[in-house]
Enzyme design. Structure first.
Site, PDB file in Angstrom:
ATOM      1  N   ARG A 249       0.861  -1.216   0.166  1.00  0.00           N
ATOM      2  CA  ARG A 249      -0.025  -0.036   0.067  1.00  0.00           C
ATOM      3  C   ARG A 249       0.821   1.267   0.111  1.00  0.00           C
ATOM      4  O   ARG A 249       0.440   2.257   0.031  1.00  0.00           O
ATOM      5  CB  ARG A 249      -0.820   0.054   1.222  1.00  0.00           C
TER       6      ARG A 249
ATOM      7  N   TYR B 202       0.839   4.201  -2.294  1.00  0.00           N
ATOM      8  CA  TYR B 202      -0.301   5.313  -2.299  1.00  0.00           C
ATOM      9  C   TYR B 202      -0.132   6.189  -1.005  1.00  0.00           C
ATOM     10  O   TYR B 202      -0.161   7.403  -1.033  1.00  0.00           O
ATOM     11  CB  TYR B 202      -1.858   4.588  -2.224  1.00  0.00           C
TER      12      TYR B 202
ATOM     13  N   GLY C 157       3.289   7.959  -1.350  1.00  0.00           N
ATOM     14  CA  GLY C 157       2.943   9.160  -2.340  1.00  0.00           C
ATOM     15  C   GLY C 157       2.168  10.298  -1.868  1.00  0.00           C
ATOM     16  O   GLY C 157       2.654  11.461  -1.891  1.00  0.00           O
ATOM     17  N   LYS C 158       1.246  10.041  -0.932  1.00  0.00           N
ATOM     18  CA  LYS C 158       0.461  11.132  -0.259  1.00  0.00           C
ATOM     19  C   LYS C 158       1.292  11.899   0.635  1.00  0.00           C
ATOM     20  O   LYS C 158       1.094  13.133   1.006  1.00  0.00           O
ATOM     21  CB  LYS C 158      -0.992  10.450  -0.039  1.00  0.00           C
TER      22      LYS C 158
ATOM     23  N   GLY D 107     -14.297  -8.988  10.512  1.00  0.00           N
ATOM     24  CA  GLY D 107     -15.319  -8.027  10.538  1.00  0.00           C
ATOM     25  C   GLY D 107     -15.331  -7.147  11.539  1.00  0.00           C
ATOM     26  O   GLY D 107     -16.132  -6.321  11.641  1.00  0.00           O
TER      27      GLY D 107
END
Length: 320
Positions: A141, A144, A147-148, A206
């Site tokens: 991940r 992203y 990068g941000k 969950g």
């Protein structure tokens, strides 16, 4: 009237932002390379006298004359940003450099659509803006997340070095009409699976949580941030502070769709955050902003959109 540039303007958020800015009487220059954006999202705007579409990749410089820049360009769902991770990082980093350069030349405000992913798998809960995050810089991940984070660095360096009027928001999970049915995000996944009567896939047990902000609320916060007083840079969390487990969400969508889908459990992906909820005190204080649309009401609108979309696809397949 302002002439406003939106990079990623044909995406989920960009198309909604375009609509809002046009309704306020502005001109909109929508820039998109259509990697994840869609002409369908902006089809209703193409004939608008104040709307202009330009096919362009923000990793290359852009020379236009505008009054404000919203920098939204970047694939935002794991399926899309992990498909070409190098390009994802380039879009965040080079895109930021090119748009900041444009803002510097024109001496105009620029807003960066950053993300709650800068907090990674947070060790602090809920997440305030001064939390520095827990990000794996070499995980799947990272293209992203990092990068941000680098884009935020560039924005604040341009602010300090060149006195650019920057605005940085950190967007938490957002949902609503115009989401891509195949983008792999939890809301779209669950709704599509429920409408098709397929098993609803929950990754992990969950109990992991997310906070879901309806797109209209998010866009309202984004515009308020852009038009806030000069010198207020952020970063500012924009999201809904109400927290739901994945099981809560799946059961609510099954109920709202009237589906007979069963819930099945699959292995949790690497580095998938276990908790995500924003502290929005800063947005409330500085922008007079807070979300107003409850999850149930937002889901009803989103389900209606996906039901219409799936029915249209079915009719096209029948004709073919």
């Amino acid at each position: 009237m302002k002439r406003i540039l939106i990079t990623g303007g044909a995406g989920f958020l960009g198309s909604h932002l375009s609509e809002k800015l046009l309704k306020e009487g502005n001109e909109v220059l929508c820039v998109d390379n259509f990697y994840t954006g869609s002409r369908k999202n902006i089809h209703n705007l193409l004939d608008h006298k104040n709307f202009e579409l330009l096919r362009h990749d923000v990793t290359h410089p852009l020379f236009v004359e505008v009054d404000q820049i919203y920098n939204l360009a970047c694939p935002a769902s794991p399926i899309h940003y992990q498909f070409d991770p190098v390009q994802t990082t380039k879009t965040s980093v080079l895109g930021a450099i090119n748009m900041l350069g444009l803002a510097k030349r024109l001496k105009i405000p620029i807003l960066q659509a950053s993300t709650s992913e800068v907090y990674g798998d947070p060790a602090v809960h809920p997440q305030p803006e001064n939390y520095r995050g827990n990000v794996n810089p070499i995980g799947p991940r990272a293209c992203y997340d990092e990068g941000k984070r680098c884009a935020e660095t560039l924005f604040f360096d341009y602010y300090r070095q060149h006195q650019i009027d920057i605005k940085v928001i950190r967007i938490f999970n957002t949902y609503g009409p115009k989401m891509n049915p195949l983008d792999g995000r939890v809301v779209s996944n669950f709704i599509v699976q429920a409408l098709k009567g397929e098993n609803i896939s929950i990754y992990g047990d969950g109990t992991q949580t997310r906070s879901f902000c309806y797109v209209d609320d998010l866009i309202d916060g984004m515009v308020k941030m852009m038009n806030s007083s000069q010198g207020f840079t952020g970063p500012v969390n924009i999201g809904n502070p109400r927290e739901f487990t994945m099981l809560d969400l799946a059961r609510k969508i099954i109920d709202l769709t009237g589906s007979e889908s069963r819930i099945v459990f699959q292995e949790l992906p690497e580095d998938d955050p276990l908790q995500r909820r924003p502290v929005i005190d800063l947005a409330s204080e500085k922008l007079n902003w807070k979300p107003t649309i409850e999850l149930t009401n937002g889901l009803v609108k989103t389900i209606e959109y996906f039901r219409d979309t799936l029915q249209a696809e079915k009719e096209i397949q029948t004709l073919a």
